[in-house]
Every structure is written in C-alpha cells, then in structure tokens.
Design a protein around this motif. Structure first.
Motif, mmCIF file in Angstrom:
data_model
loop_
_atom_site.group_PDB
_atom_site.id
_atom_site.type_symbol
_atom_site.label_atom_id
_atom_site.label_comp_id
_atom_site.label_asym_id
_atom_site.label_seq_id
_atom_site.Cartn_x
_atom_site.Cartn_y
_atom_site.Cartn_z
ATOM 1 N N PHE A 102 10.861 4.591 9.652
ATOM 2 C CA PHE A 102 12.059 4.789 8.841
ATOM 3 C C PHE A 102 13.304 4.949 9.709
ATOM 4 C CE2 PHE A 102 15.129 6.900 6.186
ATOM 5 C CZ PHE A 102 14.925 6.352 4.918
ATOM 6 N N ASN A 103 13.211 5.827 10.716
ATOM 7 C CA ASN A 103 14.394 6.174 11.501
ATOM 8 C C ASN A 103 14.758 5.142 12.555
ATOM 9 O OD1 ASN A 103 14.792 8.646 10.166
ATOM 10 N ND2 ASN A 103 13.334 9.684 11.499
ATOM 11 N N GLU A 104 13.770 4.570 13.222
ATOM 12 C CA GLU A 104 14.052 3.655 14.334
ATOM 13 C C GLU A 104 14.046 2.187 13.918
ATOM 14 O OE1 GLU A 104 11.632 4.435 17.770
ATOM 15 O OE2 GLU A 104 11.777 6.617 17.533
ATOM 16 N N LEU A 105 13.142 1.806 13.040
ATOM 17 C CA LEU A 105 13.078 0.405 12.623
ATOM 18 C C LEU A 105 13.972 0.117 11.423
ATOM 19 C CD1 LEU A 105 9.246 -0.382 12.955
ATOM 20 C CD2 LEU A 105 11.060 -0.528 14.686
ATOM 21 N N GLY A 106 14.374 1.162 10.713
ATOM 22 C CA GLY A 106 15.209 0.955 9.534
ATOM 23 C C GLY A 106 14.454 0.278 8.405
ATOM 24 N N LEU A 107 13.142 0.575 8.317
ATOM 25 C CA LEU A 107 12.306 0.011 7.272
ATOM 26 C C LEU A 107 11.555 1.137 6.570
ATOM 27 C CD1 LEU A 107 10.853 -3.019 9.280
ATOM 28 C CD2 LEU A 107 12.534 -3.144 7.419
ATOM 29 N N ILE A 108 11.061 0.862 5.377
ATOM 30 C CA ILE A 108 10.325 1.868 4.619
ATOM 31 C C ILE A 108 8.844 1.751 4.936
ATOM 32 C CG2 ILE A 108 9.676 2.648 2.305
ATOM 33 C CD1 ILE A 108 12.418 1.743 1.360
ATOM 34 N N PRO A 109 8.208 2.834 5.353
ATOM 35 C CA PRO A 109 6.772 2.784 5.625
ATOM 36 C C PRO A 109 5.979 2.514 4.340
ATOM 37 C CG PRO A 109 7.782 4.779 6.539
ATOM 38 C CD PRO A 109 8.785 4.171 5.617
ATOM 39 N N LEU A 110 5.087 1.554 4.394
ATOM 40 C CA LEU A 110 4.132 1.277 3.323
ATOM 41 C C LEU A 110 2.765 1.548 3.930
ATOM 42 C CD1 LEU A 110 3.175 0.224 0.602
ATOM 43 C CD2 LEU A 110 3.513 -2.112 1.441
ATOM 44 N N ILE A 111 2.141 2.635 3.516
ATOM 45 C CA ILE A 111 0.969 3.164 4.215
ATOM 46 C C ILE A 111 -0.307 2.837 3.458
ATOM 47 C CG2 ILE A 111 -0.091 5.236 5.175
ATOM 48 C CD1 ILE A 111 2.690 6.465 5.335
ATOM 49 N N CYS A 112 -1.284 2.285 4.170
ATOM 50 C CA CYS A 112 -2.593 2.019 3.582
ATOM 51 C C CYS A 112 -3.675 2.434 4.570
ATOM 52 C CB CYS A 112 -2.751 0.543 3.209
ATOM 53 S SG CYS A 112 -2.947 -0.586 4.611
ATOM 54 N N GLY A 113 -4.899 2.611 4.090
ATOM 55 C CA GLY A 113 -6.022 2.960 4.940
ATOM 56 C C GLY A 113 -6.794 1.721 5.355
ATOM 57 N N LYS A 114 -7.361 1.772 6.551
ATOM 58 C CA LYS A 114 -8.108 0.625 7.065
ATOM 59 C C LYS A 114 -9.420 0.440 6.325
ATOM 60 C CE LYS A 114 -10.114 -1.327 11.273
ATOM 61 N NZ LYS A 114 -10.356 -1.164 12.716
ATOM 62 N N ASP A 115 -10.045 1.554 5.914
ATOM 63 C CA ASP A 115 -11.312 1.472 5.200
ATOM 64 C C ASP A 115 -11.312 2.515 4.085
ATOM 65 O OD1 ASP A 115 -11.806 3.957 6.448
ATOM 66 O OD2 ASP A 115 -12.816 2.971 8.131
ATOM 67 N N GLU A 116 -12.435 2.621 3.376
ATOM 68 C CA GLU A 116 -12.482 3.499 2.206
ATOM 69 C C GLU A 116 -12.198 4.956 2.568
ATOM 70 O OE1 GLU A 116 -15.515 4.651 -1.475
ATOM 71 O OE2 GLU A 116 -15.965 2.970 -0.138
ATOM 72 N N ASP A 117 -12.775 5.438 3.663
ATOM 73 C CA ASP A 117 -12.536 6.824 4.070
ATOM 74 C C ASP A 117 -11.068 7.068 4.398
ATOM 75 O OD1 ASP A 117 -15.164 7.500 3.725
ATOM 76 O OD2 ASP A 117 -15.707 7.305 5.841
ATOM 77 N N ALA A 118 -10.476 6.120 5.119
ATOM 78 C CA ALA A 118 -9.069 6.267 5.495
ATOM 79 C C ALA A 118 -8.164 6.191 4.269
ATOM 80 C CB ALA A 118 -8.680 5.196 6.510
ATOM 81 N N ARG A 119 -8.475 5.304 3.328
ATOM 82 C CA ARG A 119 -7.650 5.201 2.118
ATOM 83 C C ARG A 119 -7.670 6.517 1.345
ATOM 84 N NH1 ARG A 119 -9.983 0.087 2.136
ATOM 85 N NH2 ARG A 119 -11.544 0.582 0.550
ATOM 86 N N SER A 120 -8.846 7.113 1.238
ATOM 87 C CA SER A 120 -8.952 8.402 0.547
ATOM 88 C C SER A 120 -8.159 9.477 1.279
ATOM 89 C CB SER A 120 -10.424 8.807 0.452
ATOM 90 O OG SER A 120 -10.557 10.085 -0.113
ATOM 91 N N GLY A 121 -8.263 9.482 2.608
ATOM 92 C CA GLY A 121 -7.545 10.471 3.406
ATOM 93 C C GLY A 121 -6.044 10.318 3.316
ATOM 94 N N VAL A 122 -5.566 9.082 3.339
ATOM 95 C CA VAL A 122 -4.130 8.810 3.232
ATOM 96 C C VAL A 122 -3.601 9.306 1.888
ATOM 97 C CG1 VAL A 122 -2.449 6.957 2.932
ATOM 98 C CG2 VAL A 122 -4.042 6.884 4.844
ATOM 99 N N GLY A 123 -4.306 8.956 0.819
ATOM 100 C CA GLY A 123 -3.862 9.370 -0.505
ATOM 101 C C GLY A 123 -3.817 10.876 -0.651
ATOM 102 N N THR A 124 -4.855 11.553 -0.161
ATOM 103 C CA THR A 124 -4.914 13.018 -0.263
ATOM 104 C C THR A 124 -3.827 13.674 0.569
ATOM 105 O OG1 THR A 124 -7.310 12.942 -0.631
ATOM 106 C CG2 THR A 124 -6.373 15.034 0.115
ATOM 107 N N TYR A 125 -3.610 13.169 1.785
ATOM 108 C CA TYR A 125 -2.608 13.781 2.672
ATOM 109 C C TYR A 125 -1.237 13.812 2.003
ATOM 110 C CZ TYR A 125 0.587 14.632 6.482
ATOM 111 O OH TYR A 125 1.589 15.168 7.256
ATOM 112 N N TRP A 126 -0.788 12.684 1.483
ATOM 113 C CA TRP A 126 0.566 12.628 0.949
ATOM 114 C C TRP A 126 0.695 13.326 -0.394
ATOM 115 C CZ3 TRP A 126 4.266 11.961 4.192
ATOM 116 C CH2 TRP A 126 4.040 11.198 5.358
ATOM 117 N N ASN A 127 -0.421 13.544 -1.075
ATOM 118 C CA ASN A 127 -0.362 14.332 -2.308
ATOM 119 C C ASN A 127 -0.109 15.801 -2.029
ATOM 120 O OD1 ASN A 127 -0.601 12.625 -4.541
ATOM 121 N ND2 ASN A 127 -2.811 12.444 -4.316
ATOM 122 N N TYR A 128 -0.582 16.287 -0.867
ATOM 123 C CA TYR A 128 -0.539 17.719 -0.596
ATOM 124 C C TYR A 128 0.316 18.098 0.609
ATOM 125 C CZ TYR A 128 -4.308 17.899 -3.985
ATOM 126 O OH TYR A 128 -5.044 17.786 -5.144
#
Length: 259
Positions: A102-128
C-alpha cells in the motif's frame, strides 16, 4: 526481471498443465518424476532426480507450482503481461507486506492463501486483527445485482459507514470477500461510497479528495487509513472470479503460505 507476453505465459502454462495431471495446480509426486524424465529425454536416476528437484522446487516443499516452474526457466521475479503482479510471503510476514504494497507500491493488497490451510488462516487473521474495520462483502452480493437502486443504496450505505469508520480511526478497511465476488463497482454511482476513490491507494488522505462524502458527512481521514481486500479463492482463481468485481489494475496480489 523477465517480462513475459501473454503468448509466452500461455505456452508455459500449457506445458505446466501437461504434467499437472490431477489439475490440483501443482506438479508433485510422480508428476515431478515424469517432468524430470521429459527434460532428460530418458529415465532419470535417483541422483539426477534429486538434483533436478533442487533446481525447480524453490521452496523445497516437494511440490512445484506454476510460479516456481516458470521461475526455474526464466528466473525469479518475472511478470506476465495482463497478469496481476504478486509477491509470496509466509503468514508471519503478511501484515508487513500489506503495508509495503500500500505505502511503497501505491497499490491495494489483495490477499489470498496458497493452500486450504493458508486461506483459512488469512481469513481468520483479518477478521480478528487489531486496527481493522471489516466489511463482509459476500453479504452484499445480493445488493450489487439486478440494477435495483434501493438495494444499491443499502449496500453503498453499509460500505460507506465502514469506510468512514476506518478513515476516522486510522484502520485498515478490510474488504473481506470470503469465497464470493461482490461487484463493488456496482455501488460506484452512489455518493455514500465513492468506490473509484476508495479503491485507489494513491487517493490523498484528505476529506476534499472525497467530495461527495464530505458534502454529507463531517469526516476525518486519518493518516494511517488504508485499504486491503481478502479472498478465499485460490491464487489461480482470483483473476477469473474477481476481474469484474474489482478494478484489478489498482491491486497487487499477496499470496500467503503457512510456512
């Protein structure tokens, strides 16, 4: 850094898919042995296979994704015409990478997980996570379709209220898309949520940059206010499913692995 044309990328993708026989987005198991045999044009020995694996399995997890496959041929850091720019990080580095994008590239991060475990972790992290204002955009899908002005106004008000809260408190505005694809641009004509301005990391943090909102609300834009999007789609699905829902040219894909 290699810059691939659409045609060159398509050729690499076709070659990759030839060996990804179970279509799981990875060359693994016996598929790797088949790839090694193809490259040597004969049955490889165990020693040769081990050396081959070192050269192509760049993160040493016993699996090769498309990014690694192409990187082993053209070098790391390549880009492809018409493809979202992306970086790969482990979960612990995700927040810092979002800040950098966001700050250096001037772009909006679009975050996804590489696999099922990572996708679940990403979703949970940003919820809490602390310092975030989360909007579940999947719940707004019904309000973004059908050209219904009343539904569009309702969706726009929900997004607008969350945006103003994030602006005031200096939070990340987290557009949590779940496994859906709410067309946020459907709300762009409504003054409650100027999507074109909000979904742009380069918009100045000044109320005057949001004239429609400023005219109706006494708003403050904190200097720490930022925007990111989270999706539970797989990396290979992101552009296909979100291309109509987001102005992807303003985004940078952050692919997160658990380790």
């Amino acid at each position: 850094m290699a810059k691939l044309t659409k045609q060159e990328f398509a050729v690499f993708k076709e070659d990759f898919d030839e060996f990804d026989t179970d279509s799981n987005g990875l060359i693994d198991g016996e598929e790797l042995r088949a790839l090694a045999n193809k490259q040597l044009d004969r049955e490889c020995t165990d020693t040769e296979f081990a050396e081959f694996l070192k050269s192509i399995d760049l993160n040493a997890d016993g699996k090769v994704d498309l990014e690694e496959y192409i990187s082993s041929i053209v070098g790391k850091g390549w880009e492809a015409e018409g493809r979202l720019p992306r970086t790969r990080v482990i979960m612990a580095d995700m927040p810092a990478e979002a800040e950098r994008v966001f700050n250096e590239l001037g772009l909006i991060p679009l975050i996804c997980g590489k696999d099922e475990d990572a996708r679940s972790g990403v979703g949970t992290y940003w919820n809490y996570a602390g310092g975030v204002t989360v909007v579940d955009t999947k719940a707004l899908v019904i309000k973004s379709i059908g050209n219904d002005p009343m539904k569009a106004a309702e969706g726009s008000e929900i997004l607008g209220a969350a945006t103003r809260a994030a602006m005031e408190h200096g939070n990340w505005l987290v557009l949590h898309m779940q496994n859906g694809a709410c067309n946020l641009m459907a709300f762009d004509d409504n003054e409650e949520f100027p999507v074109e301005l909000v979904l742009d990391a380069k918009t100045e943090k000044d109320p005057k940059a949001y004239p429609d909102v400023e005219s109706k609300h006494d708003i403050v834009v904190h200097e720490d206010y930022k925007v990111l999007a989270v999706t539970l789609f797989e990396e290979s699905e992101v552009e296909e499913f979100l291309g109509y829902a987001l102005p992807l040219a303003k985004f940078h894909l952050v692919v997160v692995a658990t380790n």
